[in-house]
Enzyme design. Structure first.
Site, short mmCIF file in Angstrom:
data_model
loop_
_atom_site.label_atom_id
_atom_site.label_comp_id
_atom_site.label_asym_id
_atom_site.label_seq_id
_atom_site.Cartn_x
_atom_site.Cartn_y
_atom_site.Cartn_z
N CYS A 215 0.86 -1.19 0.00
CA CYS A 215 0.00 0.00 0.00
C CYS A 215 0.90 1.24 0.00
CB CYS A 215 -1.00 -0.03 1.16
SG CYS A 215 -0.28 0.04 2.81
N ASN B 176 2.17 1.62 4.36
CA ASN B 176 2.48 0.34 5.04
C ASN B 176 2.18 0.40 6.54
OD1 ASN B 176 5.35 -1.87 5.59
ND2 ASN B 176 3.28 -2.44 5.05
N CYS C 169 -1.56 0.96 7.39
CA CYS C 169 -3.00 0.69 7.51
C CYS C 169 -3.44 -0.58 6.76
CB CYS C 169 -3.83 1.87 7.01
SG CYS C 169 -3.53 3.41 7.93
N ARG C 170 -3.50 -0.50 5.43
CA ARG C 170 -4.10 -1.59 4.66
C ARG C 170 -3.22 -2.81 4.47
NH1 ARG C 170 -5.32 2.11 -0.34
NH2 ARG C 170 -3.32 2.86 0.45
N SER C 171 -1.98 -2.62 3.99
CA SER C 171 -1.16 -3.82 3.70
C SER C 171 -0.74 -4.58 4.96
CB SER C 171 0.01 -3.51 2.77
OG SER C 171 0.92 -2.61 3.35
N ASP D 49 -8.66 4.00 1.46
CA ASP D 49 -7.56 4.21 2.41
C ASP D 49 -8.11 4.74 3.73
OD1 ASP D 49 -5.27 4.80 3.77
OD2 ASP D 49 -4.23 5.59 2.02
P1 4NP Z 1 -1.89 2.93 4.01
O1 4NP Z 1 -2.47 4.32 4.51
O2 4NP Z 1 -1.31 3.16 2.63
O3 4NP Z 1 -3.06 2.02 3.96
O4 4NP Z 1 -0.84 2.51 5.01
C1 4NP Z 1 -1.68 5.48 4.56
C2 4NP Z 1 -0.88 5.71 5.65
C3 4NP Z 1 -0.12 6.86 5.72
C4 4NP Z 1 -0.19 7.80 4.70
C5 4NP Z 1 -1.01 7.58 3.60
C6 4NP Z 1 -1.74 6.41 3.53
N1 4NP Z 1 0.56 9.01 4.78
O5 4NP Z 1 0.43 9.84 3.88
O6 4NP Z 1 1.32 9.18 5.74
#
Ligand code: 4NP
Length: 153
Positions: free
Chosen positions: A8, A11, A13-15, A123
């Site tokens: 994702c 790294n 939240c989702r993955s 997300d």
């Molecule tokens: P993820 O979510 O891709 O599912 O881990 C996010 C976590 C952090 C950020 C963006 C998306 N960020 O911009 O910090």
């Protein structure tokens, strides 16, 4: 050994949620010696951090361990180090494909979900809805394991 990598953006939240759920299913089915799971982010902001509190809560509520899961950044080497690279959204997939081609098969996670309303796992870093993501992650991981089991037959 069959090697799976979920990817994702951050790294956190989702993955990592998909990594924890997949690891749980693999252990439950006694396949830990045959399938390995990891996750990575295309971004570098959260390297070394444990999953986001929302992801941890969704997993804790169901007794699914996230022990040892820490954020790392995707690298070009991952394209050959894994058999499956499963991207949580189409933007993550474009970012991964920018590194070139390798031996890994690249999938988008929502290809594993029936009656998908969107090609992207939303997300929760922005939506705050970790339960919605959990439901998609559970269905997709179960389908991925079904497909891999068929291939192992
Ligand atoms: P993820 O979510 O891709 O599912 O881990 C996010 C976590 C952090 C950020 C963006 C998306 N960020 O911009 O910090």
């Amino acid at each position: 050994m069959i090697r799976i990598l979920f990817v994702c953006l951050g790294n956190i939240c989702r993955s990592p949620m998909a990594e924890a759920v997949m690891r749980h299913l693999i252990e439950r089915e006694g396949l830990s010696g045959r399938i390995t799971v990891d996750s990575a982010g295309t971004g570098d902001w959260h390297i070394g951090k444990p999953p986001h509190a929302g992801t941890r809560e969704a997993l804790d509520r169901r007794g699914i361990s996230w022990e040892g899961i820490r954020a790392r950044q995707f690298t070009k080497r991952d394209l050959d180090a894994f058999d499956y690279i499963v991207c949580m959204d189409t933007s993550n997939r474009r970012d991964v494909e920018r590194f070139g081609r390798g031996s890994a098969r690249i999938l988008t996670f929502m290809e594993l979900v029936r009656d998908a309303r969107s090609p992207d796992v939303p997300d929760p870093y922005y939506t705050g809805n970790f339960e919605e993501v959990y439901a998609l992650v559970e269905e997709g991981c179960e389908e991925l394991l079904r497909r891999i089991r068929k291939e192992m037959e």
